[in-house]
Enzyme design. Structure first.
Site, PDB file in Angstrom:
ATOM      1  N   HIS A   1       0.486  -1.673   0.351  1.00  0.00           N
ATOM      2  CA  HIS A   1       0.330   0.032   0.303  1.00  0.00           C
ATOM      3  C   HIS A   1       0.687   1.027  -0.276  1.00  0.00           C
ATOM      4  O   HIS A   1       0.343   2.765   0.060  1.00  0.00           O
ATOM      5  CB  HIS A   1      -1.002   0.391   1.104  1.00  0.00           C
ATOM      6  CG  HIS A   1      -2.659  -0.739   0.942  1.00  0.00           C
ATOM      7  ND1 HIS A   1      -3.523  -0.749   0.351  1.00  0.00           N
ATOM      8  CD2 HIS A   1      -1.955  -1.893   1.410  1.00  0.00           C
ATOM      9  CE1 HIS A   1      -3.916  -1.701   0.768  1.00  0.00           C
ATOM     10  NE2 HIS A   1      -3.545  -2.373   1.430  1.00  0.00           N
TER      11      HIS A   1
ATOM     12  N   LYS B   1      -8.427  14.116   4.978  1.00  0.00           N
ATOM     13  CA  LYS B   1      -7.115  12.832   5.240  1.00  0.00           C
ATOM     14  C   LYS B   1      -6.501  12.461   5.577  1.00  0.00           C
ATOM     15  O   LYS B   1      -6.055  14.287   6.340  1.00  0.00           O
ATOM     16  CB  LYS B   1      -6.711  12.344   3.587  1.00  0.00           C
ATOM     17  CG  LYS B   1      -6.166  13.648   3.020  1.00  0.00           C
ATOM     18  CD  LYS B   1      -5.560  13.481   1.415  1.00  0.00           C
ATOM     19  CE  LYS B   1      -6.456  13.399   0.020  1.00  0.00           C
ATOM     20  NZ  LYS B   1      -6.659  12.559  -0.104  1.00  0.00           N
ATOM     21  N   ARG B   2      -5.745  11.829   6.252  1.00  0.00           N
ATOM     22  CA  ARG B   2      -4.338  11.802   6.415  1.00  0.00           C
ATOM     23  C   ARG B   2      -3.933  12.976   6.843  1.00  0.00           C
ATOM     24  O   ARG B   2      -3.086  13.169   5.406  1.00  0.00           O
ATOM     25  CB  ARG B   2      -3.410  10.487   7.001  1.00  0.00           C
ATOM     26  CG  ARG B   2      -2.520  10.191   7.983  1.00  0.00           C
ATOM     27  CD  ARG B   2      -2.395   9.176   7.836  1.00  0.00           C
ATOM     28  NE  ARG B   2      -1.828   8.473   6.684  1.00  0.00           N
ATOM     29  CZ  ARG B   2      -0.643   8.147   5.745  1.00  0.00           C
ATOM     30  NH1 ARG B   2       0.397   8.532   6.541  1.00  0.00           N
ATOM     31  NH2 ARG B   2      -0.530   7.707   4.940  1.00  0.00           N
TER      32      ARG B   2
ATOM     33  N   LYS C   1       0.824  13.987   0.913  1.00  0.00           N
ATOM     34  CA  LYS C   1      -0.950  14.905   0.762  1.00  0.00           C
ATOM     35  C   LYS C   1      -0.616  16.589   0.443  1.00  0.00           C
ATOM     36  O   LYS C   1      -1.505  16.163   0.023  1.00  0.00           O
ATOM     37  CB  LYS C   1      -1.672  14.200   2.141  1.00  0.00           C
ATOM     38  CG  LYS C   1      -1.811  12.667   2.127  1.00  0.00           C
ATOM     39  CD  LYS C   1      -2.557  12.056   3.310  1.00  0.00           C
ATOM     40  CE  LYS C   1      -2.054  10.576   3.235  1.00  0.00           C
ATOM     41  NZ  LYS C   1      -3.150   9.418   1.914  1.00  0.00           N
TER      42      LYS C   1
ATOM     43  N   THR D   1      -8.878   6.411  -1.547  1.00  0.00           N
ATOM     44  CA  THR D   1      -9.893   5.847  -2.021  1.00  0.00           C
ATOM     45  C   THR D   1     -10.992   7.188  -1.431  1.00  0.00           C
ATOM     46  O   THR D   1     -12.297   7.214  -1.623  1.00  0.00           O
ATOM     47  CB  THR D   1     -10.744   4.615  -0.687  1.00  0.00           C
ATOM     48  OG1 THR D   1     -10.232   5.111   0.248  1.00  0.00           O
ATOM     49  CG2 THR D   1      -9.862   3.640  -1.327  1.00  0.00           C
TER      50      THR D   1
ATOM     51  N   LYS E   1     -15.139   7.795  -3.158  1.00  0.00           N
ATOM     52  CA  LYS E   1     -16.133   8.121  -1.667  1.00  0.00           C
ATOM     53  C   LYS E   1     -16.936   9.374  -2.715  1.00  0.00           C
ATOM     54  O   LYS E   1     -18.013   9.922  -2.929  1.00  0.00           O
ATOM     55  CB  LYS E   1     -15.931   8.523  -1.015  1.00  0.00           C
ATOM     56  CG  LYS E   1     -15.109   6.582   0.000  1.00  0.00           C
ATOM     57  CD  LYS E   1     -14.534   7.052   1.046  1.00  0.00           C
ATOM     58  CE  LYS E   1     -14.070   5.364   1.589  1.00  0.00           C
ATOM     59  NZ  LYS E   1     -13.000   5.920   2.525  1.00  0.00           N
TER      60      LYS E   1
END
Length: 836
Positions: free
Chosen positions: A376, A569-570, A575, A677, A681
């Protein structure tokens, strides 16, 4: 992919029939009263939604229980091949609403509660999230086991029953403060303790070679400290098909409550020390591993999961087949969810050789035929490495086995590339250096028959980068399985109004065959349908506004007609929440310069948690909150720009956010995000993506078309080409608007009373060594955001884009993902059950 490849099996093909149990409104009313009064001891004077929720959950669990037992009986009678999904995380969220949906009783139960004067939403909201994961990895595992049940595949999930889940995030003076998330403080109505299936897990001690009565030499693991693994089972219902699979979570319990001699001698602390140490294993989800104690505890957790789960599978096998393992590989498949459970490869060898008397070659043939590994991450630092000394002290027999596996593997590599000592060094499971380390990802690859990435780009980069030597040796092992999300929770349950419109328009087969959403494409040109769609979206945005006001407990000037711009998100540098903040500062500066009337109103929502030991991620949270404070208290920004940090982001929060999002921020540095993910969504609920060519963004753009996706930024190849001559200061000097943004940051506009607060962040993004190249993508990002504004001004066109995003999200169902896992890796046969 053809539609019929992942439609659930025809239940009429089964001879198994479920026992009848009342599913009518009055049945639920009667059972609710029974549990509320006689089990919980409450009456009409009790006003707590918790007890009403508990009583209703008990009634619904009864319906799951009969299907659960029937499912187990089918698997047993058919002696079918089974799959075992090992994951350190299962981010399940709330169970009540999902159970009602999958049983097909949501409307019936809602009416039953209404008759009793109870608001079903209040009961659903009173349930605590099962906080058994950090983020995407754990939520993916939860979606996967939902799809396994919906596809009627005999798969059991194995994980850990953390007493305290992912921490509760509190924001104090703009900073993240971690509070315990004791999600089990009221117990868990959905789980069943299975003491009879407990297993003993060994730690410490030493190994000796002894000769048995047949003259065979055996390894013995002696003088170990033992911990009991006690299983708790949770039912996982498929969608209205009678199948209920199991999620088995292990709790660590001391083999002895306390040392009575020490207690009698007055040393009370030492008397219970063993109990505390044992139960610490499953006390907290993923301990902070910045120190040695944290590292050791995490390794204990990983081995505890692997050993308990494998002992469980083997005990079940012996119960049916005795100690004949000739068909074990034919009937069993283990999926390792990331590197965390990869110690299972060595543990399976131990159990087969030491406990069940197989030879090395017999055990290795079984192991490498049953283990499959999902990677991952593309970040080398995220691939776990354990010090050999720690492994030898904590898991001495496992370390022996890993050395043996590596010796055999090195011989194979040497035979393939004779004399290539550099390649041997690169590929060895044992990394040499000042301290010997065990490369757990390499162990997972060597011991597995399948290695998959989770998006096309990710899998390609694994083969060309991190694992290129292994791909050169075993190309047949490597494959891709693009992630997905379950449409049951992430559209049908969380956005019932939109789901209702879709079902009225194209039928409801999309719930188990998301490719059916393609039928919505022609309706994007239907003005009446677009108006219905926009009305539902605006209503969802108003609910999100109400949710935000409740969450922030303050008056917020939020405009339902603004762009709802979402990044949840984290919190991590790759990111690039920082890039999002730079854009917000740019907008703030434009409005302050008098250019606000030309801008489209925007509400930017950022949510996520930083790992407790991740200093820079915590600093990013502080920056977001400080910028938010300045913007949200400036009268010039009213109805023009709002920035909110949503504290304590979790599954139940995402269920509120998804329906109301207009813009989905997927802005990681290209080549760094494995898949994502959240992007799926949000797309499924009609949000439009602004993103780089990273992870699953690439496939989202392929599905929806470039005209319905806001692309920006360097590609992965361009990022790599820039390394070594990246010049962020040069970029800043040539971009006047970027200069103004950086000036506001550096001048302390957002930290007036704390000089130097953000110097680390500023220096990081200005550094030539910044691996995330935030500054390099700034101009492209700003230009893309201008295209967002231009598109949003035409509400009709934006709504069409929203419809087309939803319509083309069919690929991103975990039903499709799991079908591919099953087709290419697991090869399980669906086991239908007739539901009444």
């Amino acid at each position: 992919m053809p539609t019929n490849q992942f439609v659930i099996s025809n239940p009429k093909a089964s001879i198994t029939k479920l026992p009848e149990q009342g599913m009518k409104k009055n049945d639920f009313i009667d059972d609710f009263k029974q549990y509320y009064v006689h089990l919980l001891g409450r009456d009409e004077n009790c006003r707590s939604p918790y007890y009403a929720g508990e009583a209703l959950s008990q009634a619904i669990r009864d319906r799951l229980m009969e299907r659960w037992k029937a499912t187990h009986q089918v698997y047993k009678s058919h002696n079918c091949r089974r799959g075992y999904y090992l994951s350190m995380e299962f981010l399940m969220g709330r169970t009540l609403s999902n159970a009602m949906l999958n049983l097909g009783i949501t409307d019936t139960v809602t009416l039953a509660m209404y008759e009793l004067g109870i608001d079903i939403e209040e009961l659903i909201s009173s349930e605590l999230d099962a906080g058994l994961g950090n983020g995407g990895l754990g939520r993916l595992a939860a979606c996967f086991i939902d799809s396994c049940a919906t596809l009627q595949l005999p798969v059991i999930g194995y994980g850990l029953r953390y007493e305290y889940g992912m921490f509760t995030q509190i924001i104090i003076n703009g900073e993240q403060v971690e509070k315990p998330d004791h999600w089990l403080r009221h117990g868990n109505v959905w789980e069943i303790e299975r003491l009879e299936y407990s297993h003993c897990i060994k730690f410490g001690g030493h190994t000796e070679i002894k000769t048995d009565e047949n003259g065979t030499q055996r390894y013995c693991w002696l003088s170990s400290n033992n911990v009991l693994a006690v299983p708790f089972d949770t039912p996982i219902p498929g969608y209205q098909n009678g199948t209920v699979n199991s999620l088995r979570l292990w709790k660590a319990v001391a083999t002895e409550e306390f040392n009575l001699d020490e207690f009698n001698a007055g040393d009370y602390a030492e008397a219970v020390a063993a109990k505390i140490k044992a139960e610490n294993i499953t006390m907290v989800l993923y301990p902070n591993d910045v120190n040695e104690n944290g590292k050791e505890l995490r390794l204990r957790q990983q081995y505890f999961l692997a050993s308990a789960s494998l002992q469980d599978v083997i005990a079940h096998w012996i119960g049916v087949h005795g100690r004949n393992f000739s068909e074990f590989a034919e009937k069993s498949c283990f999926q390792l969810n990331d590197t965390h459970p990869s110690i299972a490869i060595a543990e399976l060898m131990r159990l087969l050789i030491d406990i069940n008397g197989l030879t090395w070659h017999e055990a290795w043939a079984i192991t490498k035929s049953t283990m499959a590994y999902t990677n991952h991450t593309l970040l080398p630092e995220a691939l776990e490495k354990w010090p050999v000394k720690l492994m030898q002290r904590l898991l001495p027999r496992l370390m022996d086995i890993i050395f043996d596996i590596n010796a055999h593997f090195m011989a194979e590599v040497s035979a393939h590339w004779p004399g290539d000592t550099e390649r041997l060094r690169r590929m060895s499971i044992i990394e040499e250096g000042e301290e010997q380390l065990v490369r757990m990802a390499y162990l997972a690859i060597v011991g597995s028959f399948s290695v998959n990435g989770v998006a096309k780009l990710h899998s390609k980069l694994l083969q060309q980068g991190l694992f290129r030597d292994f791909y050169a040796l075993w190309p047949q092992k490597f494959n891709n399985k693009t992630n997905g999300v379950t449409p049951r929770r992430w559209l049908a349950a969380c956005n019932p109004e939109l789901a209702g419109l879709i079902s009225e328009t194209i039928g409801d087969l999309w719930v188990t065959d998301l490719s059916q959403l393609k039928k919505l494409v022609p309706y994007a040109d239907d003005a009446e349908f677009r108006q219905h769609w926009r009305t539902i979206k605006q209503t969802a945005k108003q609910r999100l506004i109400d949710y935000k006001r409740h969450k922030f407990d303050m008056e917020l000037h939020l405009n339902v007609d603004a762009i709802f711009d979402v990044q949840v998100k984290r919190i991590h540098e790759y990111k690039r929440q920082v890039l999002n903040v730079l854009h917000v500062i740019y907008l703030y500066n434009e409005i302050k310069k008098g250019n606000g009337d030309s801008r489209v109103p925007r509400c930017v929502l950022i949510g996520g948690k930083a790992a407790p030991g991740y200093h820079m991620a915590k600093k990013i949270i502080r920056l977001i909150n400080n910028v938010s404070q300045v913007i949200n208290t400036d009268p010039d920004m009213v109805n023009k720009l709002t920035l909110l940090f949503l504290p304590d982001y979790r599954v139940s929060a995402m269920e509120k956010i998804c329906p109301g999002a207009d813009l989905s921020e997927q802005i990681s540095t290209a080549g760094k995000e494995a898949s994502g993910t959240g992007n799926m969504k949000l797309m499924m609920n009609g949000a439009i993506t602004i993103g780089t060519l990273d992870g699953a963004n690439i496939e989202i753009r392929e599905e929806v078309g470039d005209e319905n996706f806001f692309l920006f930024g360097l590609t992965e190849q361009q990022v790599e080409e820039r390394r070594g001559h990246y010049d962020p200061l040069g970029i800043i000097s040539q971009d006047k608007e970027l200069q103004e943004v950086m000036h506001l940051l550096e001048a302390g506009c957002f930290n007036q009373f704390e000089p130097g607060l953000f110097d680390d962040l500023i220096n990081s993004i200005k550094s030539t060594y910044d691996p995330w190249m935030t500054i390099a993508d700034f101009r492209s990002y700003i230009d893309a955001q201008k295209r967002v504004e231009d598109a949003y001004r035409d509400h009709d066109h934006w709504t069409k884009m929203s419809i087309l995003n939803c319509a083309n999200s069919g690929k991103f169902s975990t039903d499709r993902t799991i079908s591919e896992y099953n087709r290419d890796i697991w090869k399980l046969t669906p086991q239908p059950i007739i539901d009444n």
